[in-house]
Write an enzyme that holds these catalytic residues in place. Sequence first.
Site, PDB file in Angstrom:
ATOM      1  N   ASP A 290       6.293  -5.617  14.724  1.00 23.14           N
ATOM      2  CA  ASP A 290       6.875  -4.268  14.727  1.00 23.14           C
ATOM      3  C   ASP A 290       6.997  -3.699  16.141  1.00 23.14           C
ATOM      4  OD1 ASP A 290       4.133  -4.282  14.627  1.00 23.14           O
ATOM      5  OD2 ASP A 290       3.953  -2.517  13.347  1.00 23.14           O
TER       6      ASP A 290
ATOM      7  N   ASP B 160       0.816  -1.217   0.000  1.00 25.75           N
ATOM      8  CA  ASP B 160       0.000   0.000   0.000  1.00 25.75           C
ATOM      9  C   ASP B 160       0.846   1.262   0.000  1.00 25.75           C
ATOM     10  OD1 ASP B 160       1.044  -0.361   2.509  1.00 25.75           O
ATOM     11  OD2 ASP B 160      -0.692   0.477   3.536  1.00 25.75           O
TER      12      ASP B 160
END
Length: 455
Positions: free
Chosen positions: A299, A221
């Site tokens: 993350d 994206d």
Amino acid sequence: MMRIKRTSYCFIATFILSWIFLLYFTFANRPVNVTVAGNGGGGGGVVVDLGNEGIIDNNLQKLEEGIDREFKRNKDMLNNLHRYLDSRKRVAEKEEMMVVVDGNGNGGKAKKGIVIPVLVFACNRVSVSRCLDQLIQYRPDPDQFPIIVSQDCEHPETTEVINRYVPQVSLIRQPDQKEIEVPPKEKKFKGYFKIARHYGWALSEIFFNFNFDAVIIVEDDLDIAPDFFEYFLGTYPLLQKDPTLWCISAWNDNGKTGLIDPKAADVLYRTDFFPGLGWMMLKSLWTELQPKWPKSYWDDWIRQPQQRKERACIRPEISRTRTFGKIGVSNGLFFEKHLKYIKLNEQFVPFTKTNLSNLTRDAYDDQFMRKVYQSPVVSYQELKEGRVARDGPVRIVYYNKDAFKRTAKLLGLMDDFRSGVPRTAYRGVISFSYKERPVFLAPNLNWKGYDLGWS
Ligand SMILES: *[C@@H]1O[C@H](CO)[C@@H](O)[C@H](O)[C@H]1NC(C)=O
Ligand SMILES: *[C@@H]1O[C@H](CO)[C@@H](O)[C@H](O)[C@H]1NC(C)=O
Ligand SMILES: CC(=O)N[C@H]1CO[C@H](CO)[C@@H](O)[C@@H]1O
């Protein structure tokens, strides 16, 4: 050379397996239909049931079509294999040529012949084409930056879209499509478990199977800036040279239009906050992280002190990536409120021709700390109302978590923490621009380090 051999064996093995599958498919299905046909025809010798004949014809036709399809698929696969091996060969020849040109040894090879694959994570969004179009458009050299799309999720439409880009890109597919065991309380976060599994698999492919030394990671994206590749190529030697760096990121978490200096496209910073969103890492880091890679939320995990080990990333003043939005993912609100205002750099900065040595820690820290703590202290009100007498950088001080959050909100900065680190912070300091003036949101000089309790 080893690399090529190994990948080609891998492909040939895949090919042979597919062939066996095809044979099995052909013969396993055939007898059933043939038997049906035999019974129908052989029953009365001359008596031919018209209805049955229709079915037989129909079945035969379907069988033929099926076989045709399989043949076509195999031919495509064979073509892809050839093209892939060809491109790998070209890369290898180029590397060897570079080594020869440079005389000898590693120095020359690392400098000129470096191949940095771009690993694109895809799943079920056909809009991956937008990302691939830009990567192909801005890529200066297909051999230097092979694009490898790794697809998770069985989503034929997306696979089809990606296949249209072959051989400009290679497609690999995450083979483990088993249901993931997710603790009942985290059922709705299953996506994050899949993402972690996908990252783990694909990074091991890149480093341990294809044997690359570095990788640039993007998700499906992202828009990229015209100097995206130049940025990573220019900062690559820095990442290699400075062990206190563990990533180069293209992303500024506070890179909104009002918080950057549009004239400072060449300015880079160190940051203790791992930004992600278009980033580069080395094989040595993956060798370190792979054995303990988490099942989910990778993350946030990577931002924990046990993983980060006080290492920093490089990030730009103006982002070299921008997300164009994930459809149907939980961060829709975050996108609307924040991500969509991130400014994407438009100006090409020749980073490979820039001396970036003052970003190594030894050079940077002294300079940075001096610049921050020699700058005059102002209040938010003074800054906002333009009541600052001098030109040049200024500092706004925060003393505790609440003051930080309050000021950050007023300024439009991100006010959240991961493992106690605010976004873009370096040694507790947030650097940003306000009406083209550098501003530091900074703790006291006697700052003792990040507080894990700040969240
Ligand atoms: C880069 O700049 C540093 C000083 O900031 C200097 O010591 C070094 O020699 C320069 N390197 C090159 C290749 O010019
Ligand atoms: C690094 O050096 C460049 C000039 O080569 C300068 O413009 C930049 O401000 C310096 N960066 C830092 C962090 O000191
Ligand atoms: C290849 C082919 O035509 N297979 C057919 C065999 O017969 C079964 C049952 O009648 C069909 O479902 C298959 O499509």
